[in-house]
Each structure stands twice: as structure tokens, then as C-alpha cells.
Design a protein around this motif. Structure first.
Motif, PDB file in Angstrom:
ATOM      1  N   THR A  97       0.840  -1.204   0.000  1.00 30.38           N
ATOM      2  CA  THR A  97       0.000   0.000   0.000  1.00 30.38           C
ATOM      3  C   THR A  97       0.874   1.253   0.000  1.00 30.38           C
ATOM      4  O   THR A  97       0.606   2.204  -0.752  1.00 30.38           O
ATOM      5  N   ILE A  98       1.913   1.267   0.799  1.00 25.53           N
ATOM      6  CA  ILE A  98       2.827   2.413   0.843  1.00 25.53           C
ATOM      7  C   ILE A  98       3.518   2.594  -0.507  1.00 25.53           C
ATOM      8  O   ILE A  98       3.688   3.717  -0.990  1.00 25.53           O
ATOM      9  N   LYS A 142       4.058   5.762  -5.583  1.00 28.34           N
ATOM     10  CA  LYS A 142       3.904   5.914  -7.036  1.00 28.34           C
ATOM     11  C   LYS A 142       2.843   6.959  -7.369  1.00 28.34           C
ATOM     12  O   LYS A 142       3.034   7.778  -8.267  1.00 28.34           O
ATOM     13  N   ALA A 143       1.740   6.943  -6.622  1.00 33.14           N
ATOM     14  CA  ALA A 143       0.670   7.915  -6.866  1.00 33.14           C
ATOM     15  C   ALA A 143       1.149   9.334  -6.575  1.00 33.14           C
ATOM     16  O   ALA A 143       0.817  10.272  -7.312  1.00 33.14           O
ATOM     17  N   GLY A 144       1.945   9.498  -5.520  1.00 33.10           N
ATOM     18  CA  GLY A 144       2.478  10.822  -5.204  1.00 33.10           C
ATOM     19  C   GLY A 144       3.399  11.339  -6.291  1.00 33.10           C
ATOM     20  O   GLY A 144       3.340  12.515  -6.674  1.00 33.10           O
ATOM     21  N   GLU A 175       4.251  14.758 -11.234  1.00 31.36           N
ATOM     22  CA  GLU A 175       4.564  14.804 -12.660  1.00 31.36           C
ATOM     23  C   GLU A 175       3.397  15.373 -13.456  1.00 31.36           C
ATOM     24  O   GLU A 175       3.595  16.138 -14.400  1.00 31.36           O
ATOM     25  N   ASP A 176       2.167  15.010 -13.077  1.00 36.79           N
ATOM     26  CA  ASP A 176       0.979  15.547 -13.754  1.00 36.79           C
ATOM     27  C   ASP A 176       0.862  17.055 -13.571  1.00 36.79           C
ATOM     28  O   ASP A 176       0.275  17.744 -14.415  1.00 36.79           O
ATOM     29  N   LYS A 177       1.414  17.572 -12.466  1.00 34.95           N
ATOM     30  CA  LYS A 177       1.385  19.006 -12.207  1.00 34.95           C
ATOM     31  C   LYS A 177       2.558  19.745 -12.865  1.00 34.95           C
ATOM     32  O   LYS A 177       2.719  20.943 -12.681  1.00 34.95           O
ATOM     33  N   PHE A 189      13.574   5.026  -9.418  1.00 30.49           N
ATOM     34  CA  PHE A 189      12.632   5.278  -8.325  1.00 30.49           C
ATOM     35  C   PHE A 189      11.987   3.966  -7.869  1.00 30.49           C
ATOM     36  O   PHE A 189      11.948   3.657  -6.683  1.00 30.49           O
ATOM     37  N   VAL A 190      11.509   3.173  -8.820  1.00 31.49           N
ATOM     38  CA  VAL A 190      10.863   1.900  -8.498  1.00 31.49           C
ATOM     39  C   VAL A 190      11.851   0.962  -7.806  1.00 31.49           C
ATOM     40  O   VAL A 190      11.527   0.351  -6.787  1.00 31.49           O
TER      41      VAL A 190
END
Length: 76
Positions: free
Chosen positions: A40-41, A46-48, A53-55, A66-67
Motif C-alpha cells: 500500500t505504501i 507511485k501515486a504521489g 509529474e501531472d502538475k 525510483f521503483v
């Protein structure tokens, strides 16, 4: 002899990009958590990153690095 490309320098050359080059969040403090919570973390990490990046933010740490780092830190 040619020098290897500098990934961070190339990113900084992008016009108008905000570069995030550290310090990076660390996830080693969660190694003792149960595996389900560590996954979950990982998904939250990844979502963060995806949100930033989307911003329009650019990370100097390539996604594959990173992964590798986060999965190692979380012992996944």
C-alpha cells in the motif's frame, strides 16, 4: 572520448520545468510493516510521484530507478 549524458542537466534545460532533485522521501522505516501495508505504501509513493509529474514537476531520478529504490527500501 565522449562523456556520458547528464540526465539531470538535460532535464534542467526543459523550458519552464520545475526540477525535483532531492532530498527524496525514504521508506526504510516501513520495512517492518506487514507485506500488505508495504505494498500500500509503495502504491502511495507511485501515486504521489505521478501527481507531481501531472502538475508539471520533473524528477531527476528516472522512474525505473525510483521503483528499484522504493521496492528495495520497502523490501518488496
Amino acid at each position: 572520448m565522449t562523456t556520458p549524458p547528464n540526465h539531470a542537466q538535460a532535464l534542467r534545460q526543459r523550458a519552464g520545468a520545475s526540477i525535483i532533485n532531492g532530498p527524496r522521501p525514504t521508506y526504510t522505516q516501513f520495512k517492518g510493516f506487514p507485506e500488505r501495508e508495504r505494498w500500500t505504501i509503495y502504491e502511495l509513493a507511485k501515486a504521489g510521484r505521478r501527481y507531481l509529474e501531472d502538475k508539471g514537476f520533473v524528477m531527476d531520478e528516472p522512474y525505473d530507478a525510483f521503483v528499484r529504490r522504493v521496492t528495495w527500501e520497502l523490501d518488496l
